[in-house]
Design a protein around this motif. Sequence first.
Motif, PDB file in Angstrom:
ATOM      1  N   SER A 132       0.629  -1.123   0.159  1.00 21.98           N
ATOM      2  CA  SER A 132       0.050   0.036   0.093  1.00 21.98           C
ATOM      3  C   SER A 132       0.670   1.366   0.177  1.00 21.98           C
ATOM      4  CB  SER A 132      -0.940   0.017   1.101  1.00 21.98           C
ATOM      5  OG  SER A 132      -0.155  -0.359   2.457  1.00 21.98           O
ATOM      6  N   ASP A 133       2.150   1.040  -0.076  1.00 22.31           N
ATOM      7  CA  ASP A 133       3.085   2.302  -0.368  1.00 22.31           C
ATOM      8  C   ASP A 133       2.397   3.139  -1.695  1.00 22.31           C
ATOM      9  OD1 ASP A 133       5.193   4.008   0.517  1.00 22.31           O
ATOM     10  OD2 ASP A 133       5.906   3.460  -1.788  1.00 22.31           O
ATOM     11  N   LYS A 134       2.217   4.561  -1.309  1.00 18.51           N
ATOM     12  CA  LYS A 134       1.606   5.211  -2.388  1.00 18.51           C
ATOM     13  C   LYS A 134       2.632   5.588  -3.766  1.00 18.51           C
ATOM     14  CE  LYS A 134      -2.386   7.619  -0.489  1.00 18.51           C
ATOM     15  NZ  LYS A 134      -2.704   6.719   0.736  1.00 18.51           N
ATOM     16  N   ALA A 135       3.776   5.793  -3.398  1.00 17.72           N
ATOM     17  CA  ALA A 135       4.505   6.387  -4.293  1.00 17.72           C
ATOM     18  C   ALA A 135       5.070   5.131  -4.978  1.00 17.72           C
ATOM     19  CB  ALA A 135       5.812   7.036  -3.832  1.00 17.72           C
ATOM     20  N   ALA A 173      -2.168   4.074  -3.995  1.00 15.81           N
ATOM     21  CA  ALA A 173      -3.127   4.980  -4.689  1.00 15.81           C
ATOM     22  C   ALA A 173      -4.199   4.649  -5.395  1.00 15.81           C
ATOM     23  CB  ALA A 173      -2.161   5.981  -5.477  1.00 15.81           C
ATOM     24  N   TRP A 174      -4.184   3.297  -5.507  1.00 11.81           N
ATOM     25  CA  TRP A 174      -5.267   2.700  -6.366  1.00 11.81           C
ATOM     26  C   TRP A 174      -6.465   2.276  -5.724  1.00 11.81           C
ATOM     27  CZ3 TRP A 174      -3.213  -1.953  -9.770  1.00 11.81           C
ATOM     28  CH2 TRP A 174      -2.064  -1.694 -10.408  1.00 11.81           C
ATOM     29  N   ASP A 175      -7.673   2.289  -6.152  1.00 14.54           N
ATOM     30  CA  ASP A 175      -8.781   1.870  -5.679  1.00 14.54           C
ATOM     31  C   ASP A 175      -9.215   0.535  -6.172  1.00 14.54           C
ATOM     32  OD1 ASP A 175      -9.566   2.649  -8.187  1.00 14.54           O
ATOM     33  OD2 ASP A 175     -11.015   4.202  -7.504  1.00 14.54           O
ATOM     34  N   LEU A 176     -10.330   0.053  -5.897  1.00 13.58           N
ATOM     35  CA  LEU A 176     -10.968  -1.230  -6.338  1.00 13.58           C
ATOM     36  C   LEU A 176     -10.935  -1.417  -7.931  1.00 13.58           C
ATOM     37  CD1 LEU A 176     -12.010  -4.192  -5.998  1.00 13.58           C
ATOM     38  CD2 LEU A 176     -14.189  -3.175  -5.288  1.00 13.58           C
ATOM     39  N   THR A 177     -11.629  -0.240  -8.391  1.00 13.81           N
ATOM     40  CA  THR A 177     -11.726  -0.227  -9.949  1.00 13.81           C
ATOM     41  C   THR A 177     -10.486  -0.316 -10.678  1.00 13.81           C
ATOM     42  OG1 THR A 177     -13.506   1.115  -9.435  1.00 13.81           O
ATOM     43  CG2 THR A 177     -12.854   1.292 -11.617  1.00 13.81           C
ATOM     44  N   ARG A 211      -4.863  -4.633  -0.467  1.00 15.62           N
ATOM     45  CA  ARG A 211      -4.776  -3.347   0.209  1.00 15.62           C
ATOM     46  C   ARG A 211      -4.303  -3.181   1.406  1.00 15.62           C
ATOM     47  NH1 ARG A 211      -9.468  -0.421   2.453  1.00 15.62           N
ATOM     48  NH2 ARG A 211     -11.006  -1.904   2.998  1.00 15.62           N
ATOM     49  N   ARG A 212      -4.514  -4.038   2.312  1.00 15.73           N
ATOM     50  CA  ARG A 212      -4.057  -3.918   3.821  1.00 15.73           C
ATOM     51  C   ARG A 212      -2.704  -4.275   4.011  1.00 15.73           C
ATOM     52  NH1 ARG A 212      -9.641  -5.128   4.103  1.00 15.73           N
ATOM     53  NH2 ARG A 212     -10.794  -3.998   5.716  1.00 15.73           N
ATOM     54  N   ARG A 213      -2.140  -4.649   3.072  1.00 11.87           N
ATOM     55  CA  ARG A 213      -0.430  -4.938   3.199  1.00 11.87           C
ATOM     56  C   ARG A 213       0.141  -3.860   3.395  1.00 11.87           C
ATOM     57  NH1 ARG A 213      -1.253  -8.680   5.254  1.00 11.87           N
ATOM     58  NH2 ARG A 213      -3.366  -8.292   4.825  1.00 11.87           N
TER      59      ARG A 213
END
Length: 331
Positions: free
Chosen positions: A248-251, A256-260, A309-311
């Motif tokens: 889940s690192d954003k960079a 920054a992803w969502d389910l879609t 997404r919880r990693r």
Amino acid sequence: MWMKVIGFSALALVGTAGAGFSYLYYRGPATAPPLDIVIEPTPERLKRGEYIFTTVADCEGCHSERDFSRFNGPVIAGRRGVGTPLPLTEIPGKLWSANITPDKETGLGNWTDGEKVRAIREGVSKDGRALFPLMPYQNFRYMSDEDVYSLVAYLNTLPPVKNAVPKPEIEFPVSMLYKGVPRPAGSVASVNRADKLQYGQYLVTMAGCAECHTPFEKGAPVAGMEFAGGHVFEIHGGPKVLSANITSDKATGIGAWDLTRFQERLAAYRDYDRNGSPRVGPEKFTLMPWLNFSRLSGEDVEAIWEYIRRRPAITNMVNTHPGAPADISRR
Ligand code: HEC
Ligand code: HEC
């Protein structure tokens, strides 16, 4: 021919267990007698088994001959489950996947259903030999009884193909150490699918996401780098690809992803899967099971996302296609 692969993390574990060394030298693997069962091939089981084989656990990816001149190596017609060499540089020696079609001479045609269940979940061949743990039996030991029965019911329906595959030629001392990896699995209850997180973890385990997406050193995952990418897959004398950071690192990950976006990414090559995969050069080589995962059900992709997404976020910039033009290196 080359293959998708997941790690053989247990090698490091047994490697440190020096005391067990001479024991393993003289003894075979820990093993329980195979179940005395004949699996009834109901239509539900055959459907579920095919889905596990071709999609969730991608047995087909490792056990079939594939055409890697095309994107993601689609299975060659008539060569599903026949066994093939796995020439990855991370394997200490020579390794082939087995012929798991019901051919009597060269495949599983003379095995009982119980022996097949044992090989898949416990890593013990018909003759009692330990299977090299690249075969993901350390993950499959968590496969529910009903799922493994479905899988075996489906395996029994594969067209038998005569194709003799050599036994592994693994270098010492790994050749001896991996005898210590098999363990009896007992009976495994089905997971509650309504619990998306738990079901997601189950699917991620069957799919081997962690083994491929964690960097390895000397056959073992690097501690603290789970799902952070950078596992190097290199074919002897051939192309190379590194797994992506899916924490889940954003960079540097997918924070920054969502389910879609996740759904769209996993389905990105569905058209290739359905209508034929195009010819590509080695710079587009990848072992991410894109074609297979494009067939995952909507329910399963959502559950996988709930878990992924919880990693925990880990910063790790990975260039997945080193040496390739920048446009295909990432997304
Ligand atoms: C990452 C690659 C990989 C995946 C995925 C994989 N296997 Fe294997 N499998 C292997 C290798 C390699 C061997 C041979 C190991 C050896 O001979 O020591 C093997 C051996 C086997 C055997 C034992 C055959 C024999 O003759 O002893 C069975 C049965 C089997 N696999 C079934 C499956 C099924 C079913 C799945 C999917 C649920 C699966 N495998 C997924 C790599 C894989
Ligand atoms: C056999 C190894 C392997 C397995 C199994 C595997 N992956 Fe991958 N994955 C890769 C590699 C290599 C890449 C990078 C190359 C590419 O994009 O094709 C990748 C890329 C990805 C990407 C693209 C990331 C981005 O930045 O675009 C996502 C998302 C992903 N994997 C998720 C998963 C999930 C979820 C699972 C389990 C359900 C999984 N992977 C199982 C090897 C694997």
